[in-house]
Motif scaffolding. Structure first.
Motif, PDB file in Angstrom:
ATOM      1  N   ALA A  50       1.453  -1.187  -0.064  1.00 38.28           N
ATOM      2  CA  ALA A  50      -0.240   0.166  -0.165  1.00 38.28           C
ATOM      3  C   ALA A  50       0.727   1.624   0.092  1.00 38.28           C
ATOM      4  O   ALA A  50       0.501   2.163  -0.296  1.00 38.28           O
ATOM      5  N   ILE A  51       2.337   1.468   0.654  1.00 37.61           N
ATOM      6  CA  ILE A  51       2.669   2.515   0.838  1.00 37.61           C
ATOM      7  C   ILE A  51       3.747   2.113  -0.356  1.00 37.61           C
ATOM      8  O   ILE A  51       3.399   4.064  -1.409  1.00 37.61           O
ATOM      9  N   GLY A 268     -11.725  -0.238   2.571  1.00 43.11           N
ATOM     10  CA  GLY A 268     -11.401  -1.485   3.779  1.00 43.11           C
ATOM     11  C   GLY A 268     -10.459  -2.699   3.062  1.00 43.11           C
ATOM     12  O   GLY A 268     -11.386  -2.443   1.935  1.00 43.11           O
ATOM     13  N   ILE A 269      -9.718  -2.639   3.010  1.00 43.83           N
ATOM     14  CA  ILE A 269      -8.694  -4.081   1.829  1.00 43.83           C
ATOM     15  C   ILE A 269      -7.963  -4.881   2.246  1.00 43.83           C
ATOM     16  O   ILE A 269      -7.409  -4.246   3.952  1.00 43.83           O
ATOM     17  N   ASP A 270      -8.001  -6.159   2.576  1.00 44.95           N
ATOM     18  CA  ASP A 270      -7.416  -7.084   2.531  1.00 44.95           C
ATOM     19  C   ASP A 270      -7.320  -8.435   2.168  1.00 44.95           C
ATOM     20  O   ASP A 270      -7.090  -9.472   2.125  1.00 44.95           O
ATOM     21  N   GLN A 273      -5.819  -7.366  -4.510  1.00 41.45           N
ATOM     22  CA  GLN A 273      -6.808  -7.395  -5.611  1.00 41.45           C
ATOM     23  C   GLN A 273      -7.522  -6.422  -5.356  1.00 41.45           C
ATOM     24  O   GLN A 273      -7.417  -4.661  -5.993  1.00 41.45           O
ATOM     25  N   TYR A 274      -8.175  -6.364  -4.073  1.00 42.89           N
ATOM     26  CA  TYR A 274      -8.351  -4.921  -3.628  1.00 42.89           C
ATOM     27  C   TYR A 274      -7.511  -3.441  -3.508  1.00 42.89           C
ATOM     28  O   TYR A 274      -8.769  -2.715  -3.847  1.00 42.89           O
ATOM     29  N   LEU A 275      -6.323  -4.019  -3.424  1.00 46.36           N
ATOM     30  CA  LEU A 275      -5.627  -2.681  -3.058  1.00 46.36           C
ATOM     31  C   LEU A 275      -5.639  -2.412  -4.658  1.00 46.36           C
ATOM     32  O   LEU A 275      -6.182  -0.765  -4.743  1.00 46.36           O
ATOM     33  N   LYS A 276      -5.283  -2.648  -5.866  1.00 41.16           N
ATOM     34  CA  LYS A 276      -5.543  -2.423  -6.964  1.00 41.16           C
ATOM     35  C   LYS A 276      -6.404  -1.740  -7.223  1.00 41.16           C
ATOM     36  O   LYS A 276      -6.340  -0.846  -8.062  1.00 41.16           O
TER      37      LYS A 276
END
Length: 317
Positions: A50-51, A268-270, A273-276
């Motif tokens: 994420a950073i 909310g990210i876990d 793929q959700y981060l992307k």
């Protein structure tokens, strides 16, 4: 990734902020227990990624299970790269009362100290009341204790997490809080009526529920019959998705961030793929004025019905 000022706090935050509840405890649609969660080392790798993707605002809380501790491990060598936001333990006791005097100060200070130890830092960038209801917002002692934490240098800014529009209105009117975390999305735009005032007062706004726990995304799912009208309304937004806004999540996120007062959208990210997916939502041009005005007029007619916590209790999610 673009960055915006968080009100008058002096903090510059990424338009997408990392919601830390999912990495700390079972939470969300389809997550029943720890077996459905990321293992700790994978969660740390996700936070580091994420950073790398430009996210600098990370949101957590004392009540988010292992979230603070995992973030502490992930960021102990990267503290200057992140803006850490956490929340105090719930202030109301089991009988619904709020502690007073020394007991209140000790409770808040103990909760903060626990957060600092878990996060492996000696200060927080933003420290919030976890659900500041009307009684808490009217309690001058609560505000005084949080303000003292700023004076002591233990936190850089103080804020509140709210649910109801009257709580947002009250928090801004006090002139005491630096930031507000509140629910806002395409469907439920009620808090938006106070965005202009927040902007004028220099109060930073962080929004949550921008994707309605995944309902405002392209991850199609079978809705409960009680939510048939909600699903039909969401499909109206899908008709606006096209070349410029290739997905509903991008449309939803860009709409929320089009407000000058909104500094960041909490996702909310876990999963990687959700981060992307979250990062993609803020890429490209900002939403145009005509489409923005159209979407403002497309809020769900019965916004009081849009209570995701209650839907969860009803077994609709």
């Amino acid at each position: 990734m673009r960055y915006k000022k968080l009100g008058n706090t002096g903090l510059s935050v990424s338009e997408i902020s990392f919601g830390g509840v999912e990495i700390g405890m079972p939470y969300g649609i389809g997550v029943k227990d720890e077996s459905d969660m990321l293992v700790e080392e994978d969660a740390i790798r996700l936070l580091h990624r994420a950073i790398d993707e430009g996210i600098n605002l990370f949101d957590t809380a004392r009540h988010y299970g292992e979230s603070e501790r995992i973030m502490g491990r992930a960021f102990r060598e990267k503290r200057q790269q992140v803006v850490l936001a956490s929340k105090c333990r719930h202030l109301r006791t089991s009988d619904g009362t709020i502690p007073t005097g020394r007991a209140l100060y000790d409770f808040i200070r103990r909760s903060l100290d626990e957060s600092l130890v878990a996060l492996q830092t000696d200060y927080l960038d933003l420290y919030m009341v976890h659900y500041a209801d009307a009684g808490i917002l009217e309690n001058e002692e609560v505000a005084a204790v949080f303000s003292k934490l700023k004076v002591l240098g233990l936190v850089r800014a103080i804020g509140v997490s709210v649910y109801k529009t009257e709580e947002t209105q009250r928090a801004i009117a006090t002139g005491l809080w630096d930031a507000i975390q509140l629910p806002f999305n395409l469907m439920d735009q009620r808090h938006g009526q106070y965005f202009d005032e927040a902007y004028r007062q220099g109060v930073g706004v962080i929004i949550r529920s921008v994707l309605m726990r995944g309902m405002l995304t392209d991850r199609m799912q079978q809705s409960h019959p009680a939510l048939a009208d909600v699903e039909a309304h969401i499909n109206r937004y899908r008709l606006l998705v096209g070349k410029e806004y290739p997905g509903l999540s991008k449309l939803a996120t860009q709409f929320a961030l089009a407000y000058d007062a909104v500094s960041s959208a909490l996702i909310g990210i876990d999963k990687l793929q959700y981060l992307k997916d979250a990062v993609v939502t803020v890429e490209g041009n900002c939403i145009g004025e005509a489409l923005f005005a159209t979407l403002q007029g497309m809020a769900y007619p019965n916004q009081e019905f849009l209570n995701l916590a209650q839907w969860d209790k009803n077994g609709w999610l």
